[in-house]
Design a protein around this motif. Sequence first.
Motif, PDB file in Angstrom:
ATOM      1  N   VAL A  62      74.557  31.649   5.103  1.00  0.00           N
ATOM      2  CA  VAL A  62      73.354  31.908   5.888  1.00  0.00           C
ATOM      3  C   VAL A  62      73.497  31.174   7.220  1.00  0.00           C
ATOM      4  CG1 VAL A  62      70.855  31.594   6.038  1.00  0.00           C
ATOM      5  CG2 VAL A  62      71.916  32.177   3.844  1.00  0.00           C
ATOM      6  N   PHE A  63      73.326  31.892   8.334  1.00  0.00           N
ATOM      7  CA  PHE A  63      73.466  31.203   9.604  1.00  0.00           C
ATOM      8  C   PHE A  63      72.233  31.275  10.493  1.00  0.00           C
ATOM      9  CE2 PHE A  63      75.489  35.330  10.140  1.00  0.00           C
ATOM     10  CZ  PHE A  63      75.085  35.778  11.378  1.00  0.00           C
ATOM     11  N   ALA A  64      71.154  31.858  10.018  1.00  0.00           N
ATOM     12  CA  ALA A  64      69.879  31.759  10.734  1.00  0.00           C
ATOM     13  C   ALA A  64      68.741  32.009   9.751  1.00  0.00           C
ATOM     14  CB  ALA A  64      69.815  32.761  11.883  1.00  0.00           C
ATOM     15  N   LYS A  65      67.697  31.186   9.862  1.00  0.00           N
ATOM     16  CA  LYS A  65      66.508  31.343   9.023  1.00  0.00           C
ATOM     17  C   LYS A  65      65.272  31.185   9.898  1.00  0.00           C
ATOM     18  CE  LYS A  65      68.361  29.243   4.764  1.00  0.00           C
ATOM     19  NZ  LYS A  65      68.187  28.104   3.823  1.00  0.00           N
ATOM     20  N   TYR A  66      64.261  31.984   9.599  1.00  0.00           N
ATOM     21  CA  TYR A  66      62.977  31.841  10.284  1.00  0.00           C
ATOM     22  C   TYR A  66      61.870  31.919   9.235  1.00  0.00           C
ATOM     23  CZ  TYR A  66      65.831  33.527  14.228  1.00  0.00           C
ATOM     24  OH  TYR A  66      66.813  33.718  15.156  1.00  0.00           O
ATOM     25  N   ASP A  67      60.882  31.028   9.355  1.00  0.00           N
ATOM     26  CA  ASP A  67      59.688  31.081   8.511  1.00  0.00           C
ATOM     27  C   ASP A  67      58.543  31.555   9.401  1.00  0.00           C
ATOM     28  OD1 ASP A  67      57.449  30.708   6.988  1.00  0.00           O
ATOM     29  OD2 ASP A  67      57.941  28.682   6.344  1.00  0.00           O
ATOM     30  N   ILE A  68      58.257  32.854   9.351  1.00  0.00           N
ATOM     31  CA  ILE A  68      57.254  33.379  10.279  1.00  0.00           C
ATOM     32  C   ILE A  68      55.830  33.257   9.746  1.00  0.00           C
ATOM     33  CG2 ILE A  68      58.868  34.959  11.387  1.00  0.00           C
ATOM     34  CD1 ILE A  68      57.537  37.228   9.824  1.00  0.00           C
ATOM     35  N   ALA A  69      55.673  32.980   8.455  1.00  0.00           N
ATOM     36  CA  ALA A  69      54.324  32.790   7.927  1.00  0.00           C
ATOM     37  C   ALA A  69      53.767  31.425   8.344  1.00  0.00           C
ATOM     38  CB  ALA A  69      54.317  32.918   6.406  1.00  0.00           C
ATOM     39  N   HIS A  70      54.654  30.444   8.504  1.00  0.00           N
ATOM     40  CA  HIS A  70      54.198  29.090   8.801  1.00  0.00           C
ATOM     41  C   HIS A  70      54.749  28.548  10.113  1.00  0.00           C
ATOM     42  CE1 HIS A  70      54.240  29.509   4.303  1.00  0.00           C
ATOM     43  NE2 HIS A  70      52.985  29.215   4.536  1.00  0.00           N
ATOM     44  N   GLY A  71      55.623  29.292  10.771  1.00  0.00           N
ATOM     45  CA  GLY A  71      56.213  28.824  12.019  1.00  0.00           C
ATOM     46  C   GLY A  71      55.200  28.805  13.148  1.00  0.00           C
ATOM     47  N   ALA A  72      55.249  27.744  13.934  1.00  0.00           N
ATOM     48  CA  ALA A  72      54.337  27.612  15.068  1.00  0.00           C
ATOM     49  C   ALA A  72      54.547  28.771  16.043  1.00  0.00           C
ATOM     50  CB  ALA A  72      54.579  26.286  15.775  1.00  0.00           C
ATOM     51  N   GLY A  73      53.451  29.353  16.477  1.00  0.00           N
ATOM     52  CA  GLY A  73      53.532  30.406  17.475  1.00  0.00           C
ATOM     53  C   GLY A  73      53.495  31.821  16.930  1.00  0.00           C
ATOM     54  N   PHE A  74      53.703  32.001  15.625  1.00  0.00           N
ATOM     55  CA  PHE A  74      53.712  33.360  15.081  1.00  0.00           C
ATOM     56  C   PHE A  74      52.312  33.867  14.739  1.00  0.00           C
ATOM     57  CE2 PHE A  74      58.160  32.177  14.179  1.00  0.00           C
ATOM     58  CZ  PHE A  74      58.787  33.258  14.778  1.00  0.00           C
ATOM     59  N   ALA A  75      51.385  32.961  14.436  1.00  0.00           N
ATOM     60  CA  ALA A  75      50.015  33.374  14.125  1.00  0.00           C
ATOM     61  C   ALA A  75      49.423  34.127  15.308  1.00  0.00           C
ATOM     62  CB  ALA A  75      49.160  32.154  13.794  1.00  0.00           C
ATOM     63  N   GLY A  76      48.704  35.196  14.997  1.00  0.00           N
ATOM     64  CA  GLY A  76      48.103  36.011  16.040  1.00  0.00           C
ATOM     65  C   GLY A  76      49.006  37.113  16.557  1.00  0.00           C
ATOM     66  N   HIS A  77      50.214  37.231  15.972  1.00  0.00           N
ATOM     67  CA  HIS A  77      51.175  38.250  16.415  1.00  0.00           C
ATOM     68  C   HIS A  77      51.543  39.179  15.260  1.00  0.00           C
ATOM     69  CE1 HIS A  77      51.980  36.358  20.339  1.00  0.00           C
ATOM     70  NE2 HIS A  77      51.778  35.230  19.693  1.00  0.00           N
ATOM     71  N   VAL A  78      51.970  40.392  15.615  1.00  0.00           N
ATOM     72  CA  VAL A  78      52.361  41.383  14.608  1.00  0.00           C
ATOM     73  C   VAL A  78      53.762  41.938  14.874  1.00  0.00           C
ATOM     74  CG1 VAL A  78      49.963  42.020  14.145  1.00  0.00           C
ATOM     75  CG2 VAL A  78      51.266  43.297  15.868  1.00  0.00           C
ATOM     76  N   SER A  79      54.441  41.391  15.885  1.00  0.00           N
ATOM     77  CA  SER A  79      55.801  41.836  16.210  1.00  0.00           C
ATOM     78  C   SER A  79      56.635  40.640  16.630  1.00  0.00           C
ATOM     79  CB  SER A  79      55.784  42.860  17.351  1.00  0.00           C
ATOM     80  OG  SER A  79      55.045  44.005  17.012  1.00  0.00           O
ATOM     81  N   MET A  80      57.943  40.727  16.402  1.00  0.00           N
ATOM     82  CA  MET A  80      58.840  39.671  16.847  1.00  0.00           C
ATOM     83  C   MET A  80      60.241  40.214  17.036  1.00  0.00           C
ATOM     84  SD  MET A  80      59.965  37.385  13.549  1.00  0.00           S
ATOM     85  CE  MET A  80      61.217  36.567  14.540  1.00  0.00           C
ATOM     86  N   VAL A  81      61.034  39.472  17.817  1.00  0.00           N
ATOM     87  CA  VAL A  81      62.453  39.754  17.981  1.00  0.00           C
ATOM     88  C   VAL A  81      63.211  38.684  17.208  1.00  0.00           C
ATOM     89  CG1 VAL A  81      64.353  40.044  19.610  1.00  0.00           C
ATOM     90  CG2 VAL A  81      62.037  40.742  20.253  1.00  0.00           C
ATOM     91  N   MET A  82      64.001  39.095  16.223  1.00  0.00           N
ATOM     92  CA  MET A  82      64.714  38.140  15.375  1.00  0.00           C
ATOM     93  C   MET A  82      65.942  37.582  16.074  1.00  0.00           C
ATOM     94  SD  MET A  82      64.416  39.865  11.591  1.00  0.00           S
ATOM     95  CE  MET A  82      64.432  41.610  11.935  1.00  0.00           C
TER      96      MET A  82
END
Length: 204
Positions: free
Chosen positions: A148-168
């Motif tokens: 595994v060389f990249a992980k993101y926690d979008i449920a708890h990551g700062a800045g993701f709340a209030g959004h419905v789209s992202m670039v991984m």
Amino acid sequence: MAINLEKGQRINLEKGNGTKLQNICVGINWGAIVKKGLFGFGTIKEAVDLDASCALYNDQKQLEEVIYFGNLRSKNGAVRHSGDDLTGDMDGDDGLDNEIITLELPALPASTTYVAFMLNSFRGQDFGAIPFASIRIYEGTPTRVNEVFAKYDIAHGAGFAGHVSMVMGVFYKRNGEWKFNAIGEPTNDKDLQNTVQTVTARYL
């Protein structure tokens, strides 16, 4: 090559023994939203439909193809989508990816220079309202994780709340060598079409 990338970090896709990574998977795992029942009694589970997508571009940053739930396989088969998951894990985290996009770098068309990965909440459910939602980008297959060389926690990551789209992130080719840019940023887009336009304008 166990590298856990920070947002914005770039790496060469090379293992410790000098060989190049060839088979990449992007896996998304998420859960249903749990709400209180009527008059506060019990709980109600609300299905969550997250959609992983992938866009291919040439060296002029012109869009070649988009792989998503409505187009599960690229024209030459180098990119494959596991299929649309409409609910997420309804009974808690089973530890398995709900959607996986597989990328075979050597099999990509010679014209392809950028491969961007995006995530959208199809029903507009806020990332911050989802109890768990994680992304992992790894070498291997849908049934075997090597590194595994990249992980993101979008449920708890700062800045993701209030959004419905992202670039991984974006895989890009320089002098014949593939590299990876771990973007991990939410966007203000409401759907896949707009997210692709944002990628084209800002992230290539």
